[in-house]
Design a protein around this motif. Structure first.
Motif, PDB file in Angstrom:
ATOM      1  N   VAL A 263      40.215  44.336 -11.312  1.00  0.00           N
ATOM      2  CA  VAL A 263      41.220  43.355 -11.349  1.00  0.00           C
ATOM      3  C   VAL A 263      41.108  42.068 -12.298  1.00  0.00           C
ATOM      4  O   VAL A 263      41.151  41.237 -13.838  1.00  0.00           O
ATOM      5  CB  VAL A 263      42.117  42.648 -10.566  1.00  0.00           C
ATOM      6  CG1 VAL A 263      42.984  41.328 -10.755  1.00  0.00           C
ATOM      7  CG2 VAL A 263      42.967  43.684  -9.829  1.00  0.00           C
ATOM      8  N   ASP A 264      39.258  41.573 -11.493  1.00  0.00           N
ATOM      9  CA  ASP A 264      38.925  40.703 -12.075  1.00  0.00           C
ATOM     10  C   ASP A 264      38.005  41.368 -13.381  1.00  0.00           C
ATOM     11  O   ASP A 264      37.629  40.507 -14.433  1.00  0.00           O
ATOM     12  CB  ASP A 264      37.487  40.171 -10.762  1.00  0.00           C
ATOM     13  CG  ASP A 264      38.566  38.649 -10.052  1.00  0.00           C
ATOM     14  OD1 ASP A 264      39.160  38.830  -9.817  1.00  0.00           O
ATOM     15  OD2 ASP A 264      37.168  39.279  -8.945  1.00  0.00           O
ATOM     16  N   ASN A 265      37.301  42.100 -13.852  1.00  0.00           N
ATOM     17  CA  ASN A 265      37.324  42.600 -15.002  1.00  0.00           C
ATOM     18  C   ASN A 265      38.217  41.996 -16.034  1.00  0.00           C
ATOM     19  O   ASN A 265      37.596  42.194 -16.921  1.00  0.00           O
ATOM     20  CB  ASN A 265      36.310  43.972 -14.211  1.00  0.00           C
ATOM     21  CG  ASN A 265      35.408  44.741 -15.645  1.00  0.00           C
ATOM     22  OD1 ASN A 265      35.210  43.893 -17.292  1.00  0.00           O
ATOM     23  ND2 ASN A 265      35.517  45.754 -15.620  1.00  0.00           N
TER      24      ASN A 265
ATOM     25  N   LYS B  41      40.612  40.697 -16.544  1.00  0.00           N
ATOM     26  CA  LYS B  41      41.102  39.030 -16.644  1.00  0.00           C
ATOM     27  C   LYS B  41      40.619  38.860 -17.474  1.00  0.00           C
ATOM     28  O   LYS B  41      40.160  38.492 -18.133  1.00  0.00           O
ATOM     29  CB  LYS B  41      41.093  38.177 -14.784  1.00  0.00           C
ATOM     30  CG  LYS B  41      42.341  38.889 -14.362  1.00  0.00           C
ATOM     31  CD  LYS B  41      42.012  37.961 -13.139  1.00  0.00           C
ATOM     32  CE  LYS B  41      43.951  38.190 -12.292  1.00  0.00           C
ATOM     33  NZ  LYS B  41      43.305  37.693 -11.079  1.00  0.00           N
ATOM     34  N   GLU B  42      39.069  39.619 -16.513  1.00  0.00           N
ATOM     35  CA  GLU B  42      37.929  38.776 -17.835  1.00  0.00           C
ATOM     36  C   GLU B  42      37.784  39.170 -19.457  1.00  0.00           C
ATOM     37  O   GLU B  42      37.921  38.548 -20.152  1.00  0.00           O
ATOM     38  CB  GLU B  42      36.763  38.784 -17.830  1.00  0.00           C
ATOM     39  CG  GLU B  42      34.949  38.084 -17.931  1.00  0.00           C
ATOM     40  CD  GLU B  42      33.868  38.654 -17.570  1.00  0.00           C
ATOM     41  OE1 GLU B  42      32.795  38.685 -18.145  1.00  0.00           O
ATOM     42  OE2 GLU B  42      33.876  38.902 -16.126  1.00  0.00           O
TER      43      GLU B  42
ATOM     44  N   VAL C 178      40.369  40.054 -20.655  1.00  0.00           N
ATOM     45  CA  VAL C 178      41.497  39.476 -21.811  1.00  0.00           C
ATOM     46  C   VAL C 178      41.837  38.262 -21.906  1.00  0.00           C
ATOM     47  O   VAL C 178      41.178  37.384 -23.358  1.00  0.00           O
ATOM     48  CB  VAL C 178      43.077  40.015 -20.714  1.00  0.00           C
ATOM     49  CG1 VAL C 178      44.016  39.080 -20.773  1.00  0.00           C
ATOM     50  CG2 VAL C 178      43.025  41.764 -20.043  1.00  0.00           C
ATOM     51  N   ASP C 179      41.043  37.468 -21.526  1.00  0.00           N
ATOM     52  CA  ASP C 179      40.952  35.907 -21.396  1.00  0.00           C
ATOM     53  C   ASP C 179      39.945  35.902 -22.491  1.00  0.00           C
ATOM     54  O   ASP C 179      40.288  35.029 -23.778  1.00  0.00           O
ATOM     55  CB  ASP C 179      40.014  35.831 -20.312  1.00  0.00           C
ATOM     56  CG  ASP C 179      40.848  34.960 -18.904  1.00  0.00           C
ATOM     57  OD1 ASP C 179      41.964  34.859 -19.197  1.00  0.00           O
ATOM     58  OD2 ASP C 179      41.027  34.747 -18.057  1.00  0.00           O
TER      59      ASP C 179
ATOM     60  N   THR D 223      39.541  44.424  -6.292  1.00  0.00           N
ATOM     61  CA  THR D 223      39.679  43.532  -7.032  1.00  0.00           C
ATOM     62  C   THR D 223      38.447  43.084  -7.478  1.00  0.00           C
ATOM     63  O   THR D 223      38.706  41.859  -8.736  1.00  0.00           O
ATOM     64  CB  THR D 223      39.228  41.574  -5.495  1.00  0.00           C
ATOM     65  OG1 THR D 223      40.604  42.308  -5.048  1.00  0.00           O
ATOM     66  CG2 THR D 223      39.210  40.565  -5.930  1.00  0.00           C
TER      67      THR D 223
END
Length: 127
Positions: A74-76, A78-79, A81-82, A71
């Motif tokens: 994945v959060d890393n 996502k950050e 990519v954002d 998790t």
């Protein structure tokens, strides 16, 4: 060339594999010790049940840690990519603003040239 972060992820996955192997080895060793110990069938079954319960809890805990790690990864991602998307959007906005400014400047110059032509003597004589 691998980045520091990629090395970090590799170390984490190797650590998880090592922990799983260690846990599996402990289970096999404990079962072998129980089976070769001079005890009654009921005692052996109870010890096997207790061992199975303990290892089930251990596996659940390991699964929870692995899930938390995944998790976090994945959060890393996502950050990142954002962040990349925001940078790209800002770049597009900057270039679009520059293009609009250039078009307006060219249009103003063209209008000025047309206005000069309209007010020149050559144009008014032609009417």
């Amino acid at each position: 060339m691998r980045s520091y972060h990629e090395d970090d992820e590799t170390n984490e996955s190797e650590g998880a594999g090592f922990a799983t192997g260690l846990l599996l080895g402990a289970v096999i060793g404990a079962i072998a010790a129980i089976l070769y110990a001079p005890k009654s069938g009921q005692e052996i079954r109870q010890e096997l049940k207790d061992l199975a319960d303990q290892k089930t809890d251990d596996l659940k805990n390991q699964w929870a840690k692995t899930k938390d790690m995944a998790t976090g990864l994945v959060d890393n991602v996502k950050e990142k990519v954002d962040t990349a998307a925001n940078r790209a959007s800002n770049s597009v906005d900057t270039y679009a603003d520059k293009a609009i400014d250039t078009v307006i400047s060219v249009a103003d110059k063209a209008k000025g040239t047309v206005d000069k032509f309209k007010t020149s003597d050559g144009y008014s004589e032609g009417l």
